[in-house]
Structure formats: structure tokens, C-alpha cells
Design a protein around this motif. Structure first.
Motif, PDB file in Angstrom:
ATOM      1  N   LEU A  31       0.827  -1.208   0.000  1.00  0.00           N
ATOM      2  CA  LEU A  31       0.000   0.000   0.000  1.00  0.00           C
ATOM      3  C   LEU A  31       0.865   1.264   0.000  1.00  0.00           C
ATOM      4  O   LEU A  31       0.568   2.231  -0.715  1.00  0.00           O
ATOM      5  N   ALA A  32       1.926   1.263   0.815  1.00  0.00           N
ATOM      6  CA  ALA A  32       2.792   2.441   0.889  1.00  0.00           C
ATOM      7  C   ALA A  32       3.443   2.735  -0.455  1.00  0.00           C
ATOM      8  O   ALA A  32       3.495   3.901  -0.905  1.00  0.00           O
ATOM      9  N   LEU A  33       3.947   1.698  -1.121  1.00  0.00           N
ATOM     10  CA  LEU A  33       4.599   1.903  -2.415  1.00  0.00           C
ATOM     11  C   LEU A  33       3.612   2.402  -3.467  1.00  0.00           C
ATOM     12  O   LEU A  33       3.911   3.304  -4.255  1.00  0.00           O
ATOM     13  N   HIS A  34       2.420   1.798  -3.483  1.00  0.00           N
ATOM     14  CA  HIS A  34       1.437   2.225  -4.469  1.00  0.00           C
ATOM     15  C   HIS A  34       0.939   3.641  -4.188  1.00  0.00           C
ATOM     16  O   HIS A  34       0.687   4.417  -5.124  1.00  0.00           O
ATOM     17  N   CYS A  35       0.763   3.973  -2.920  1.00  0.00           N
ATOM     18  CA  CYS A  35       0.334   5.338  -2.585  1.00  0.00           C
ATOM     19  C   CYS A  35       1.402   6.353  -3.017  1.00  0.00           C
ATOM     20  O   CYS A  35       1.080   7.424  -3.559  1.00  0.00           O
ATOM     21  N   ALA A  36       2.670   6.005  -2.778  1.00  0.00           N
ATOM     22  CA  ALA A  36       3.757   6.892  -3.194  1.00  0.00           C
ATOM     23  C   ALA A  36       3.763   7.053  -4.715  1.00  0.00           C
ATOM     24  O   ALA A  36       3.968   8.160  -5.240  1.00  0.00           O
ATOM     25  N   ALA A  38       1.171   6.732  -6.651  1.00  0.00           N
ATOM     26  CA  ALA A  38      -0.009   7.525  -7.026  1.00  0.00           C
ATOM     27  C   ALA A  38       0.230   9.005  -6.774  1.00  0.00           C
ATOM     28  O   ALA A  38      -0.159   9.863  -7.581  1.00  0.00           O
ATOM     29  N   VAL A  39       0.872   9.334  -5.653  1.00  0.00           N
ATOM     30  CA  VAL A  39       1.165  10.738  -5.358  1.00  0.00           C
ATOM     31  C   VAL A  39       2.122  11.313  -6.405  1.00  0.00           C
ATOM     32  O   VAL A  39       1.946  12.454  -6.881  1.00  0.00           O
ATOM     33  N   ALA A  40       3.141  10.528  -6.761  1.00  0.00           N
ATOM     34  CA  ALA A  40       4.059  10.983  -7.812  1.00  0.00           C
ATOM     35  C   ALA A  40       3.327  11.186  -9.131  1.00  0.00           C
ATOM     36  O   ALA A  40       3.662  12.092  -9.918  1.00  0.00           O
ATOM     37  N   GLY A  41       2.295  10.358  -9.380  1.00  0.00           N
ATOM     38  CA  GLY A  41       1.539  10.502 -10.613  1.00  0.00           C
ATOM     39  C   GLY A  41       0.615  11.704 -10.623  1.00  0.00           C
ATOM     40  O   GLY A  41       0.122  12.106 -11.692  1.00  0.00           O
ATOM     41  N   LEU A  42       0.339  12.282  -9.458  1.00  0.00           N
ATOM     42  CA  LEU A  42      -0.520  13.473  -9.402  1.00  0.00           C
ATOM     43  C   LEU A  42       0.198  14.728  -9.887  1.00  0.00           C
ATOM     44  O   LEU A  42      -0.437  15.702 -10.313  1.00  0.00           O
ATOM     45  N   ALA A  43       1.520  14.721  -9.796  1.00  0.00           N
ATOM     46  CA  ALA A  43       2.263  15.942 -10.093  1.00  0.00           C
ATOM     47  C   ALA A  43       2.223  16.360 -11.566  1.00  0.00           C
ATOM     48  O   ALA A  43       2.067  17.567 -11.854  1.00  0.00           O
ATOM     49  N   PRO A  44       2.393  15.458 -12.546  1.00  0.00           N
ATOM     50  CA  PRO A  44       2.459  15.910 -13.942  1.00  0.00           C
ATOM     51  C   PRO A  44       1.266  16.744 -14.405  1.00  0.00           C
ATOM     52  O   PRO A  44       1.474  17.804 -15.019  1.00  0.00           O
ATOM     53  N   PRO A  45      -0.024  16.331 -14.160  1.00  0.00           N
ATOM     54  CA  PRO A  45      -1.115  17.211 -14.607  1.00  0.00           C
ATOM     55  C   PRO A  45      -1.067  18.603 -13.957  1.00  0.00           C
ATOM     56  O   PRO A  45      -1.330  19.615 -14.617  1.00  0.00           O
ATOM     57  N   TRP A  46      -0.733  18.652 -12.663  1.00  0.00           N
ATOM     58  CA  TRP A  46      -0.665  19.950 -11.986  1.00  0.00           C
ATOM     59  C   TRP A  46       0.464  20.801 -12.569  1.00  0.00           C
ATOM     60  O   TRP A  46       0.292  22.009 -12.813  1.00  0.00           O
ATOM     61  N   LEU A  47       1.613  20.158 -12.832  1.00  0.00           N
ATOM     62  CA  LEU A  47       2.731  20.881 -13.418  1.00  0.00           C
ATOM     63  C   LEU A  47       2.416  21.360 -14.838  1.00  0.00           C
ATOM     64  O   LEU A  47       2.817  22.460 -15.254  1.00  0.00           O
ATOM     65  N   LEU A  48       1.668  20.516 -15.580  1.00  0.00           N
ATOM     66  CA  LEU A  48       1.281  20.920 -16.925  1.00  0.00           C
ATOM     67  C   LEU A  48       0.333  22.120 -16.882  1.00  0.00           C
ATOM     68  O   LEU A  48       0.429  23.057 -17.699  1.00  0.00           O
ATOM     69  N   ILE A  71       8.287  17.321 -14.497  1.00  0.00           N
ATOM     70  CA  ILE A  71       7.306  16.335 -14.960  1.00  0.00           C
ATOM     71  C   ILE A  71       7.997  15.026 -15.277  1.00  0.00           C
ATOM     72  O   ILE A  71       7.537  13.936 -14.897  1.00  0.00           O
ATOM     73  N   THR A  72       9.143  15.107 -15.976  1.00  0.00           N
ATOM     74  CA  THR A  72       9.899  13.900 -16.323  1.00  0.00           C
ATOM     75  C   THR A  72      10.329  13.142 -15.071  1.00  0.00           C
ATOM     76  O   THR A  72      10.225  11.911 -14.982  1.00  0.00           O
ATOM     77  N   GLY A  73      10.814  13.881 -14.078  1.00  0.00           N
ATOM     78  CA  GLY A  73      11.236  13.236 -12.834  1.00  0.00           C
ATOM     79  C   GLY A  73      10.091  12.564 -12.115  1.00  0.00           C
ATOM     80  O   GLY A  73      10.234  11.436 -11.588  1.00  0.00           O
ATOM     81  N   CYS A  74       8.923  13.201 -12.083  1.00  0.00           N
ATOM     82  CA  CYS A  74       7.756  12.602 -11.411  1.00  0.00           C
ATOM     83  C   CYS A  74       7.292  11.349 -12.129  1.00  0.00           C
ATOM     84  O   CYS A  74       6.912  10.358 -11.497  1.00  0.00           O
ATOM     85  N   VAL A  80       9.108   3.805 -11.258  1.00  0.00           N
ATOM     86  CA  VAL A  80       9.953   2.978 -10.382  1.00  0.00           C
ATOM     87  C   VAL A  80       9.164   2.480  -9.176  1.00  0.00           C
ATOM     88  O   VAL A  80       9.223   1.301  -8.807  1.00  0.00           O
ATOM     89  N   LEU A  81       8.417   3.385  -8.559  1.00  0.00           N
ATOM     90  CA  LEU A  81       7.626   2.990  -7.393  1.00  0.00           C
ATOM     91  C   LEU A  81       6.556   1.960  -7.771  1.00  0.00           C
ATOM     92  O   LEU A  81       6.305   1.014  -7.014  1.00  0.00           O
ATOM     93  N   THR A  82       5.938   2.126  -8.931  1.00  0.00           N
ATOM     94  CA  THR A  82       4.919   1.169  -9.384  1.00  0.00           C
ATOM     95  C   THR A  82       5.531  -0.206  -9.616  1.00  0.00           C
ATOM     96  O   THR A  82       4.947  -1.237  -9.253  1.00  0.00           O
ATOM     97  N   ARG A  83       6.737  -0.218 -10.173  1.00  0.00           N
ATOM     98  CA  ARG A  83       7.406  -1.495 -10.445  1.00  0.00           C
ATOM     99  C   ARG A  83       7.660  -2.254  -9.149  1.00  0.00           C
ATOM    100  O   ARG A  83       7.344  -3.446  -9.036  1.00  0.00           O
TER     101      ARG A  83
END
Length: 584
Positions: A31-36, A38-48, A71-74, A80-83
Motif C-alpha cells: 500500500l505504501a509503495l502504491h500510494c507513493a 499515485a502521489v508521484a503521478g498526481l504531479a504531472p497534470p498539476w505541473l502541466l 514532470i519527467t522526474g515525477c 519505479v515505485l509502481t514497479r
């Protein structure tokens, strides 16, 4: 046929909670890895969205480059976290399903023999293969996917609300239709998938019994009847699967049609708010991207919800095996001798069915050899099952040494009484493995001696002696050889009371006669009850009991019964005539 029970929803939920509790650390890590991720995945739309606002505000290329690099870093961090989250999830799933398989095998081996036989091999085979595999997929993939998709959706919709509450409300435009169709589907899915599982078990049972009895089917010209029976079972399964398909068709159609609605609503509401300077253009773009990004986890959530219904239905069937009351521990206290006594035993295979045995009274002294003869359907095998404690009489009692057979501890009962039928199983493994079931501490010399005792001359031709592999892909034993292997197990087990239910039926008369005499020599002092179809077995017995229509009609020695001129004398003359006319 009475199927094995199926666990209710409460039992399934409790078992799932216990499973998660046993693996709290693994579940927490996943759960912790997937939540992390998911949080990393929230950044690109906001940055865009931020890029859109900065560009419209006149920002330079350097600012856009920095945001694009972020965006690239997120995206990389999310990948990586998803993997690693998926890796941890699969490790947890494999450990959990390994435990489930071990528990299932343990529960299955603890089932009373009578329950297994009445349930049928198809039901148990389906649960041990199809259902366990489905539960494995559910634990390994479905449950983590549903949990993670739910977390991702919560974060994504939460992000839209943070951009502007009105945009968040607009994002929920399709929620009523999705909730309504999901509720409609879940109410109907569980019973539908349970019905599908039951239909699959019945088809497996039909195909298994037909294949195992192929020679009998052909000999009795029952091919057309078995084909019709199988076709009926296929039709029932087809109807059950059509029912679950109809549910999926409605469910997925409504859900797929609901996807474009939130995006369109957010763009309309966002345009209205932007025109009044209540929200920036970047926020509207970010909200639309968040909703577009939500389609993938929502799709996974709903698709795997369908698979979860299969998994929970299969889990209910797997857990149902554990709901069968195990054989009671009973007593292991020494009894008063080994005299086997039957008093007023009546038995039927169902509570409202007719009696198969009617008031059986019988006493077998320790060391006595008793033969039970009679026409087919007289109840001989049923009596053997009662004597062995597999079934309990509906009325009356079957006792050994003064203790009811069914009250003995199962291990103690098997030590004292052994039932050998004409149905024998060769386990995949070596000859030694097959023999050690009966006597784990037996030496190789004892095993070889047991095989020679029952006339298993084929053993001398095995390429690897006791290490020769048997079963699929290895040495195949014929029916007669398998029967001799089972009898060798019997010699090694060395029970005090032995019940032979046509145990030499697969052997030719000469080999059977030789085997029976060898067994008699080895089992001197043991109580032997033989269900005899060859009357030379009765001739050698101390006493003969004649069973007809579920009743003992005659009992006495061979000479006494022949002299009495009754049913046994008629059987003896008829059998002797056949042997004389068709010598082998």
C-alpha cells in the motif's frame, strides 16, 4: 449426490481479514509503495497546468524547461515505485496462495471418507483446481489492483477538489450511474457465479465418472445415455455462463458510457468559471487531465470487480471444505479385546431414503475368517463400510472390543481396521513412496517381502527397484498390478482386523487364489472379513454369512450351509458348475 458446503459472505470476509492480518507488513509495504506512486503521478497534470498559466502569463523558456524536467522526474519516480509495488504485491500474493493451498489440502485430507464419496470427485476436483487457481489470481492480482485503484481514484478526485470545489463536484457527474449499475451488478453476481461454479463441478463429475467407467459404459451399451447426460450438464453450464455474461454486458456498457461525462462537465463548468476569473486556465486543464488519468484506474477497478466476484465465489467454495465437521477425535483407550459386533444395524444413504441394511446382527471373533456372500446389490459393500467405520448405522451399533467403531479416534480406527476394495490408487512417485504410506518406518527389505507375499512378480522387472517412478509420464501399472500394490500396503500396515471388499477382483482366478492363500498365511491370527465373489474364498473361511436384500439369511461354516441346502448351497452349485464349464 450431496455437494460440499459453501461458505457465506461473513465467513469469507472474516477469512480475508485474517489473511491480511497475518501479512500486515507485506500489505502495508504494498500500500505504501502504491500510494507513493499515485502521489508521484498526481504531479504531472498539476505541473502541466502550471506551464499553461506561466506561458499565458509571459514566462520564459527556462521556466517551462524546469517544469518539464520536473514532470519527467515525477513520471520516472512513479514508474519505479509502481514497479516495486507490483513486485511486492506479487510476493505477497504468492505467499498467501501457498498458505491457502496448504490449508486446503490439510482440510481435504481431514474430510470424512463418507463425505468425500457422497460429494463426488467432480466437486472436490473443481474446488482444488479451478477454484483455488481463481482465488490465487484474486489474491495475487485482483485485490491489490482494486485497493490501489481505489487509492488512486481518491487522490485524483481529491486533487480536482483542491483545484476548485465546483470542478470537484462536476467531476462526480457520472458517479450516480456508476454506483447504481455497480450495486445492481453486485447483488446478482455472487449467486450467479456460485451457480456457474456448481454447474462446472457437475460437468467435471460427469466427465470424470464417464471416463473412469468407460469400459463399463461400453459393455452395457450406455454410450448414448452418458452422451445425453453429458450434453445436459454442458447445457446447464452454458446457461449459467450466459447468465453471468448477461450481467457483464449490462455492467460494462453503462460504465463505459459514463466515462466521457465527467470530462465534458468539468470543461463546461471550468469554462464558465474561467470566464468569470474564478479559476485559471491551467487549473481547468489540470482538472481535465486528472479526470482523463482517472479513467485507467476506474477501468481497472470495475473490470477487476467482475473478477473479484469470481474470486469471492471461488473462495467461498474453497472455504466451504473447512465447514465440513471433521471426524471427532474419539477415544484411543484400549478396548476390551478385538471382537467385532454388529447389533440391529440399519442403514440408508439419505435421511429420507430406504434402508439398504435391515437389522443386521453379527459377531466376528478375534482371529476368525468370515466370508460374506450374496447377489449383487444385497448390501455387502455397505456392510463392509459400516464394519470399517466409514459410515455409521442409522440405528443399531457396530463395535469393536465393546467400543463403537465410529467413536474411535480416526488414526486408532485405521490402525485396528483396514478396508481394501477393488478400487486402488497409484500415487505419483516411486514404488517406495507408494508403500511407505502404510508403514513409514518399513525397511526396503520389508517392502520387497510384502510385494513378494502378494505375488507381485512384476516387481523383479522394474528398472530401478523401489526407486522406480510410477504414474503419469513414468511406469504405468495395470489394474492387477495396482491391486497387488495395494495389498502389499496392507501387509505392511498389519492391521488387526482386515476387510477385503472384492480386493482381488482385478486378478485372474489363479493369481487371486495364490494371493489369497499368501495373505491368509501372513495374516494368521488376524480377523479377516472377505466380501467374496469367488466362492472358493468362502470355502476356505471359518464361517460364511449370506446376505440378501440387506439381511443376513444364513450363517455357518461352508459344510454346514451346503448340507442345509439353502441359498448358499444353490450359489455353490451354480458357481461350481460355471467353473467346471469355463476352467481357466
Amino acid at each position: 449426490m450431496t455437494g460440499l458446503p459453501v461458505a457465506d459472505r461473513r465467513t469469507v470476509r472474516r477469512a480475508l481479514r485474517e489473511l491480511i492480518s497475518r501479512h500486515r507488513r507485506a500489505v502495508g509495504l504494498v500500500l505504501a509503495l502504491h500510494c507513493a506512486a499515485a502521489v508521484a503521478g498526481l504531479a504531472p497534470p498539476w505541473l502541466l497546468g502550471a506551464i499553461v498559466d506561466r506561458v499565458t502569463g509571459g514566462a520564459g523558456v527556462a521556466t517551462v524547461d524546469r517544469l518539464a524536467l520536473a514532470i519527467t522526474g515525477c513520471v520516472a519516480a512513479s514508474a519505479v515505485l509502481t514497479r516495486y509495488a507490483q513486485y511486492a504485491g506479487h510476493r505477497f500474493g504468492e505467499r498467501a496462495i501457498a498458505e491457502l493451498r496448504e490449508e486446503f489440502v490439510s482440510r481435504t485430507l481431514g474430510l470424512p471418507v463418507s463425505v468425500v464419496e457422497r460429494a463426488g470427485s467432480g466437486d472436490l476436483a473443481t474446488r482444488s483446481s479451478v477454484d483455488v487457481a481463481t482465488v490465487g489470481t484474486t489474491v495475487r492480482e485482483v485485490v491489490p489492483t482494486i485497493v490501489i485503484a481505489s487509492v488512486q481514484l481518491t487522490l485524483l478526485f481529491g486533487a480536482v477538489f483542491l483545484l476548485h470545489p465546483l470542478l470537484g463536484l462536476a467531476a462526480l457527474a457520472s458517479l450516480p450511474s456508476i454506483l447504481a449499475v455497480t450495486r445492481w451488478y453486485l447483488r446478482r453476481a455472487s449467486p450467479a457465479y456460485l451457480a456457474e461454479g456448481a454447474a462446472s463441478a457437475e460437468l467435471t463429475e460427469t466427465l470424470t465418472t464417464t471416463a473412469e467407467g468407460a469400459r463399463t459404459v461400453e459393455a452395457l451399451r450406455l454410450t448414448d445415455d452418458r452422451v445425453r447426460h453429458g450434453t445436459t450438464r454442458v447445457a446447464v453450464l452454458w446457461q449459467a455462463r450466459r447468465a453471468t455474461l448477461a450481467l457483464r454486458t449490462v455492467f460494462f456498457s453503462v460504465v463505459e458510457a459514463s466515462y466521457p461525462l465527467p470530462v465534458a462537465t468539468v470543461l463546461l463548468v471550468g469554462g464558465f468559471l474561467f470566464a468569470r476569473d474564478m479559476v485559471s486556465l491551467g487549473a481547468v486543464v489540470a482538472a481535465a487531465l486528472y479526470l482523463q488519468q482517472a479513467i485507467e484506474p476506474l477501468d481497472r477497478l470495475l473490470i477487476w470487480t467482475e473478477q473479484a466476484q469470481r474470486g469471492f465465489a471461488s473462495y467461498a467454495r474453497v472455504l466451504g471444505v473447512g465447514l465440513v465437521p471433521p471426524e471427532p477425535p474419539g477415544t484411543t483407550a484400549p478396548s476390551r479385546g478385538e471382537r467385532l459386533v454388529v447389533r440391529g444395524a440399519r442403514f440408508s444413504y439419505s435421511d429420507d431414503g430406504p434402508d439398504v441394511l435391515h437389522g443386521i446382527d453379527l459377531e466376528v471373533q478375534p482371529g476368525e475368517r468370515l466370508a460374506v456372500v450374496g447377489p449383487s446389490g444385497a448390501g455387502k459393500s455397505t456392510l463392509a463400510r459400516l464394519l470399517a467405520g466409514i459410515d455409521a448405522p442409522r440405528h443399531g451399533v457396530v463395535s469393536i472390543g465393546g467400543c463403537p467403531v465410529t467413536d474411535l479416534d480416526p488414526a486408532e480406527r485405521r490402525r485396528r481396521i483396514a478396508l481394501v476394495t477393488q478400487e486402488h490408487h497409484v500415487f505419483i512417485g516411486s514404488v517406495r513412496d507408494n508403500l511407505s504410506f502404510a508403514a513409514p518406518d518399513a525397511s526396503d527389505d520389508q517392502m520387497r517381502a510384502a510385494l513378494l507375499t502378494v505375488g507381485a512378480q512384476w516387481f523383479a522387472d522394474l528398472p530401478d527397484d523401489l526407486d522406480t517412478q510410477l504414474g503419469d509420464g513414468a511406469r504405468q501399472l495395470g489394474a492387477a498390478e495396482a491391486q497387488q500394490l495395494a495389498l502389499a500396503r496392507l501387509v505392511l500396515a498389519d492391521p488387526h482386523t482386515l476387510i477385503l471388499d472384492e480386493a482381488t477382483a482385478a486378478l485372474d482366478p489363479t493369481t487371486a487364489r495364490r494371493t489369497e492363500r499368501a495373505l491368509a498365511a501372513v495374516l494368521v491370527g488376524r480377523t479377516v472379513i472377505a466380501i467374496a465373489h469367488r466362492l472358493n474364498t468362502a470355502h476356505d473361511a471359518d464361517r460364511v454369512a449370506v446376505l440378501a436384500d440387506g439381511r443376513i439369511t444364513e450363517i455357518g461354516s461352508h459344510d454346514e450351509l451346503v448340507a442345509a441346502g439353502g441359498a448358499y448351497a444353490a450359489l455353490w452349485r451354480s458357481w461350481h458348475t460355471q467353473v467346471d464349464e469355463h476352467p481357466r
